[in-house]
Enzyme design. Structure first.
Site, short mmCIF file in Angstrom:
data_model
loop_
_atom_site.label_atom_id
_atom_site.label_comp_id
_atom_site.label_asym_id
_atom_site.label_seq_id
_atom_site.Cartn_x
_atom_site.Cartn_y
_atom_site.Cartn_z
N ASP A 81 0.75 2.34 3.93
CA ASP A 81 0.04 3.40 3.06
C ASP A 81 1.06 4.63 3.19
O ASP A 81 0.35 5.59 3.58
CB ASP A 81 -1.49 3.60 4.02
CG ASP A 81 -3.27 4.92 3.44
OD1 ASP A 81 -2.57 4.79 2.16
OD2 ASP A 81 -3.43 4.93 4.03
N HIS B 244 0.74 -1.06 -0.38
CA HIS B 244 -0.12 -0.15 -0.19
C HIS B 244 1.09 1.46 0.01
O HIS B 244 1.18 2.05 1.00
CB HIS B 244 -0.84 -0.52 1.38
CG HIS B 244 -2.00 1.54 1.22
ND1 HIS B 244 -3.47 0.13 1.62
CD2 HIS B 244 -1.96 2.36 -0.13
CE1 HIS B 244 -4.59 2.10 1.46
NE2 HIS B 244 -3.44 2.68 0.72
N ASN C 299 -4.47 5.70 -7.59
CA ASN C 299 -5.50 7.30 -7.53
C ASN C 299 -4.25 8.43 -7.80
O ASN C 299 -4.53 9.26 -7.33
CB ASN C 299 -6.10 6.98 -5.81
CG ASN C 299 -5.28 7.38 -4.93
OD1 ASN C 299 -3.85 7.18 -5.08
ND2 ASN C 299 -5.19 8.39 -4.09
N HIS D 52 -10.93 0.54 0.45
CA HIS D 52 -10.79 1.32 1.60
C HIS D 52 -11.81 1.58 2.01
O HIS D 52 -12.67 1.40 0.95
CB HIS D 52 -9.97 2.54 0.81
CG HIS D 52 -10.20 3.71 1.84
ND1 HIS D 52 -9.15 4.93 2.87
CD2 HIS D 52 -11.27 4.20 3.09
CE1 HIS D 52 -9.55 5.14 3.34
NE2 HIS D 52 -10.70 5.53 3.46
N ARG E 263 2.38 8.68 -6.54
CA ARG E 263 2.00 10.26 -6.70
C ARG E 263 2.26 10.18 -8.03
O ARG E 263 1.96 11.05 -8.71
CB ARG E 263 2.32 11.20 -6.06
CG ARG E 263 2.22 11.15 -4.39
CD ARG E 263 0.27 11.12 -4.58
NE ARG E 263 0.15 11.01 -2.97
CZ ARG E 263 -0.33 10.90 -2.46
NH1 ARG E 263 -1.92 10.41 -2.99
NH2 ARG E 263 -1.20 10.77 -1.14
N HIS F 48 -6.21 -1.31 5.02
CA HIS F 48 -5.85 -0.30 6.20
C HIS F 48 -7.37 -0.35 7.21
O HIS F 48 -6.99 0.52 7.93
CB HIS F 48 -5.97 1.51 6.57
CG HIS F 48 -5.99 1.34 5.31
ND1 HIS F 48 -7.58 1.77 4.95
CD2 HIS F 48 -5.11 2.76 4.16
CE1 HIS F 48 -8.10 1.81 3.82
NE2 HIS F 48 -6.77 3.01 3.55
N HIS G 185 1.15 5.15 -2.02
CA HIS G 185 1.29 5.74 -2.88
C HIS G 185 2.41 6.60 -3.45
O HIS G 185 3.23 7.50 -2.40
CB HIS G 185 0.06 7.38 -2.23
CG HIS G 185 -1.16 6.83 -1.67
ND1 HIS G 185 -2.24 6.65 -2.19
CD2 HIS G 185 -1.61 5.92 -0.97
CE1 HIS G 185 -3.22 6.23 -1.93
NE2 HIS G 185 -2.73 5.77 -0.81
N GLY H 193 -3.31 11.69 4.63
CA GLY H 193 -2.29 11.17 5.26
C GLY H 193 -1.58 11.31 5.68
O GLY H 193 -1.05 12.59 5.82
#
Lengths: 319, 433
Positions: free
Chosen positions: B308, B63, B97, B182, B67, B235, B65, B327
């Protein structure tokens, strides 16, 4: 007479060593009492013919309001002017904030104009603290979301003390939308620290169980909540909450929680009625109670000036 | 021949049950052999003396990110994988995402090609469940699996429509890939900034009730039971959610879940001073939640640990708390936080933490034999100094963002070296490739 009010602090300035007033949760009982004691002297100042003292001459106070407010802003403005400060109002609706400027950049701009103290209102909890950590100006919280409204808590406590002669041992019922109320939270901190019992009264959707963790009693039944109360502090109910289904109608709210003359019989015979305003007559409080002999509602407004003068003065000692 | 001999270290590999001081030989990107055999076959291999160090499989984060594409001001595949290496991670799974959302073969190929050129650790990407993460139309699972998607998630935009989730679970089951959800009911969570409880009441901040998570967990478990698909709960953060996971597992439902280091070590008290770096979604819970998560990690209800890692710029975090995004970053502090807060106080055994960061996440996503140091497995290894004490500082992060609630904390347990496919990529505090 153009001399500063006789303040108990002048002999012991370190009793109040704070630069900012962010909330009442942080203050000790002694600090709260110090502010209230100073407010007594301030009230003397503006109830005489010449209402002004030179205490803050040469200081600039900026009202930085990100939420509409006439009452609180005016009260701070009058308080600052009676201490001879220069007062400027930063009007957010016509400012660069609407052009996307960040809160901190707006505040930095004001600081660059050599403002000494900022009186701030914002709809987000914690924003006065954010400013106090990043800037050199003194910050006074004039309401941050549902978090705190310390000068309102102080002026309510001042009014109770003035009328009842004490705080300790009193039962104060706060009736209304506690969940969304910064006024309720600041009252809770001040009153609990000074030894009052605090009963919170309202529908379960607006008075959540978690308030027990702040040392309060929780009541959803008005009669039980105001039983033997020395003070009832009534909060404004906002129609906006109905739209979010937190209560079904103004009509039902009035039926269950409206303070009327008949219902006052559950409280003590000399119960003090307070309301931070603006009031919805005939909704959370009836006409005859609002204007009745036990009401201190207009006195609260007057005391607000005194308390805010005391706060401005005490903070200026450390600015 | 590319070979590396790591000797004198304490080799801890939970999946194979190995915990002994021995040598390990890495050859041509794979684990070759151990002990005297490794020493004798090393030949002219490079040698690392790991005396006093722990030698473990490289961590796997399912998990992350990164970006990129879209928010390269927060993180990139280049910086994010370097942060991963600094944290002892050898594999990360970027969340789709991004902008644009990774929901087509084209987007997936971009991530993989950028990983090929810029990454220093293995990148195993996920794709979105629905086009644009809009929760309306499912993506081309078959094509995306073929081109390398290892799981599917609309993380960031939870799927509210149960019919869509039903079809996604049904369809993805054909390809034996999980849907990672999520879990958050949008209406219940709407406008909340933190856990609904004592602290939110005190601060006057709108809270997110625990039921916003548990309701969706219950729904997902039911849908996985109904469809036979594999649901992975991302999570998990609240005690009430764990009941549904436990019950689902007892019924034989294909449900797995992960927990983050921050939910295992922090509570909503972190928000008491309006610290926007502690604003995270799902929100930090009460201490009862934290205790329940630790218990669930110990008893197996929770399958694995994931960070995360969610980078945000200072500009975004220096805002009123209701405006600041959710976050926190986590790759570079994960192991030390867990070691300091859970292992040293005797709450969780070291080998369980290692397992939950290595073979356990590999099992959830079918990455085996990754996650273990068995002969033939990929030579992804981490060397850890369990005695090293260090302070988390903003300047110390290799991540492009600094939004960590652990800044200023003293931690114990330092990553000495990270080895990916037999190649040392991080050593002595810096990237070496």
């Amino acid at each position: 007479m153009q001399t500063p009010p006789s303040a108990p602090l002048s002999s012991a300035p370190n009793v109040f060593a704070r630069k900012h007033l962010l909330g009442l949760e942080d203050l000790t009982a002694e600090e709260i009492t110090t502010i209230l004691d100073n407010a007594v002297g301030m009230k003397d100042v503006f109830t005489r013919d010449v209402k002004k003292v030179p205490t803050l001459r040469g200081k600039t106070v900026c009202n930085l309001f990100f939420e509409n407010s006439t009452r609180t802003r005016t009260s701070f403005e009058i308080a600052a002017k009676r201490l001879s400060a220069d007062v400027v109002n930063f009007n957010v609706s016509t400012s660069s904030v609407t052009k996307g400027e960040s809160l901190l950049d707006t505040a930095r701009t004001i600081q660059a104009m050599h403002v000494d103290m900022v009186v701030m209102r914002h709809n987000c909890p914690g924003t006065p603290k954010l400013l106090s950590e990043r800037l050199d100006m003194a910050v006074i919280n004039a309401g941050d979301g549902a978090h705190e409204h310390p000068t309102q808590g102080l002026l309510d406590t001042f009014t109770i003390r003035e009328k009842k002669g004490r705080i300790e041992g009193l039962k104060v019922a706060i009736v209304g939308d506690i969940r969304h109320s910064r006024v309720a939270r600041s009252n809770i901190w001040a009153l609990r620290k000074l030894g009052a019992r605090v009963a919170l009264v309202g529908p379960s959707t607006l008075v959540q169980r978690e308030f027990e963790g702040l040392g309060c009693e929780i009541h959803h039944n008005l009669k039980e909540g105001i039983a033997d109360a020395d003070v009832i502090n009534i909060l404004r109910i906002q129609l906006e909450r109905q739209r979010k289904n937190l209560f079904p109608s103004i009509r039902e709210y009035r039926l269950l929680y409206g303070i009327t003359r008949e219902r006052l019989k559950y409280a003590k015979p000399d119960v003090l009625i307070m309301h931070p305003g603006p009031i919805n007559r005939g909704v959370e409080i009836s006409q005859e109670v609002a204007d009745g002999p036990r009401s201190a509602i207009t006195e609260q407004v007057t005391n607000g000036i005194a308390v805010r003068m005391a706060v401005l003065y005490l903070l200026s000692l450390n600015t | 021949m590319n070979a590396l001999l790591i000797k004198n270290g304490r080799l801890l590999d939970p999946a194979s049950g190995r915990d002994e001081t021995t040598s390990i030989l890495l050859q041509d990107g794979r684990v070759a052999c151990f002990g005297a055999e490794a020493d004798s076959q090393a030949g002219d291999a490079d040698v690392i003396d790991a005396k006093g160090l722990l030698v473990a499989p490289g961590f796997i984060d399912i998990h992350t990110h990164l970006r990129e594409p879209g928010r390269e001001d927060k993180e990139t595949i280049y910086t994010g994988t370097r942060a991963a290496a600094a944290g002892g991670y050898t594999t990360v799974c970027p969340i789709p995402n991004t902008d644009p959302v990774i929901d087509t073969q084209t987007g997936l190929k971009f991530v993989l090609s950028r990983a090929e050129s810029d990454a220093v650790v293995n990148v195993m990407p996920f794709a979105a469940v629905t086009r644009g993460q809009k929760g309306e139309e499912i993506v081309e699972f078959g094509d995306l699996v073929y081109y390398g998607a290892r799981g599917f998630t609309d993380d960031g935009h939870p799927i509210m429509n149960s019919e869509i989730m039903r079809r996604a679970l049904e369809y993805s089951a054909m390809f034996d890939v999980p849907i990672l959800d999520h879990c958050e009911d949008a209406a219940l969570a709407d406008g909340g900034s933190m856990h609904e409880g004592h602290v939110s009441t005190k601060l006057g901040l709108k809270g997110i009730p625990a039921v916003a998570e548990s309701l969706q967990v219950a729904r997902d478990v039911e849908l996985a039971a109904f469809t036979g698909g594999h649901i992975h709960i991302m999570h998990v953060s609240k005690e009430v959610s764990l009941h549904h996971v436990r019950a689902g597992k007892a019924r034989g439902v294909k449900v797995t879940c992960e927990v983050t280091p921050h939910h295992l070590t922090l509570t909503d008290d972190e928000l008491a001073d309006f610290n926007t770096c502690a604003k995270v979604n799902p929100c930090l819970g009460a201490s009862d939640d934290r205790e329940a998560l630790i218990e669930a990690l110990l008893n197996g209800t929770i399958d694995c640990i994931a960070t995360d890692h969610a980078p945000h710029t200072d500009i975004e975090k220096d805002q009123p708390i209701t405006d600041a995004p959710f976050g926190m970053i986590g790759l570079e502090t994960a192991f030390a936080v867990l070691y300091t807060e859970l292992v040293l106080p005797g709450r969780v055994p070291l080998e369980l933490i290692i397992e939950k960061m290595t073979s356990a996440p590999a099992k959830v996503l079918h990455f085996e034999p990754r996650g273990t140091l068995a002969p033939g497995a990929p030579a992804d290894v981490v060397l850890i100094d369990l005695d090293r004490k260090w302070e988390v500082t903003r300047d110390g992060f290799l991540s492009k963002s600094k939004n960590s609630p652990y800044v200023g904390r003293q931690l114990q347990g330092g990553i000495e070296a990270t080895i990916v496919g037999g190649r040392v990529v991080y050593r002595d505090g810096r990237i070496v490739v």
